[in-house]
Design an enzyme around this catalytic site. Sequence first.
Site, PDB file in Angstrom:
ATOM      1  N   ASP A  14       0.877  -1.028  -0.027  1.00 51.81           N
ATOM      2  CA  ASP A  14      -0.141  -0.123  -0.049  1.00 51.81           C
ATOM      3  C   ASP A  14       0.985   1.280   0.096  1.00 51.81           C
ATOM      4  O   ASP A  14       2.030   1.300   0.491  1.00 51.81           O
ATOM      5  CB  ASP A  14      -1.059  -0.043   1.526  1.00 51.81           C
ATOM      6  N   ASP A  16       0.111   4.803   0.904  1.00 55.91           N
ATOM      7  CA  ASP A  16      -0.385   5.728   2.038  1.00 55.91           C
ATOM      8  C   ASP A  16      -0.399   4.770   3.520  1.00 55.91           C
ATOM      9  O   ASP A  16      -1.531   4.102   3.475  1.00 55.91           O
ATOM     10  CB  ASP A  16      -1.270   7.302   2.052  1.00 55.91           C
ATOM     11  N   ASP A 173      -2.343  -1.409   5.835  1.00 58.12           N
ATOM     12  CA  ASP A 173      -2.071  -0.723   7.139  1.00 58.12           C
ATOM     13  C   ASP A 173      -3.642   0.184   6.958  1.00 58.12           C
ATOM     14  O   ASP A 173      -3.924   0.601   8.509  1.00 58.12           O
ATOM     15  CB  ASP A 173      -1.295   0.913   7.515  1.00 58.12           C
TER      16      ASP A 173
END
Length: 221
Positions: A14, A16, A173
């Site tokens: 991922d 960000d 996240d």
Amino acid sequence: MLKVLPKPKGVLFDLDGTLLDTARDLGNALNWVLQQHEMPVCEFDVYRNIASDGSQGLLEIGFGEKLAEFDVEALRALFLDRYEQEICIDTVSFDGIKELLARLDEDNIPWGIVTNKPQWLTELLLPNFDEFANCQVVISGDTLAKRKPDPLPLIHAAKIMQIAPSECWYIGDAKRDIDAAIAANMTSVVANYGYIGPEHRSDTWNADLYIDQPQAMLKHL
């Protein structure tokens, strides 16, 4: 019993909250929009763990119940325009990411990025970081007809890297990252150092591995 994980033949990340700490620039854009509408600004501690949710999540946390009084699409356009103008003022890669990516390159393990960030913003942001030079594939939120938590972007990225999904790891996240990885039959890794607050209960996401810093991945390579 400790779960034995297969060594990855490819790794997907991922963006960000996993590779890049973009929260302050996203928060700055949010606060600019709030100021234009004479609303109180948000503190870092308030918006940090919402940063992975993009413009919608940030506007919701910033405007709260008053959001219903505004044209949300107009607010989103203002937010994205401001963010585009100052996309990489305070953004940095998380500590340890450079070392992790260098190790993947050294071991000839291909890696790439699958993000829900719009393509035009992704393409604007990534060139600011030399450590991404050997990225094999970038799939953004609007690259395909579906985005995370759908597994399609992950499966497509693995196909481009010519690696079976079962031999690929995905690190993120947010719960949607882990849901997508599980659905794609990839080894799922939670980046606990990212935008995860206690309210997110990442321990309930059924991931294969949880890491508190990027360097924790090195022992699995």
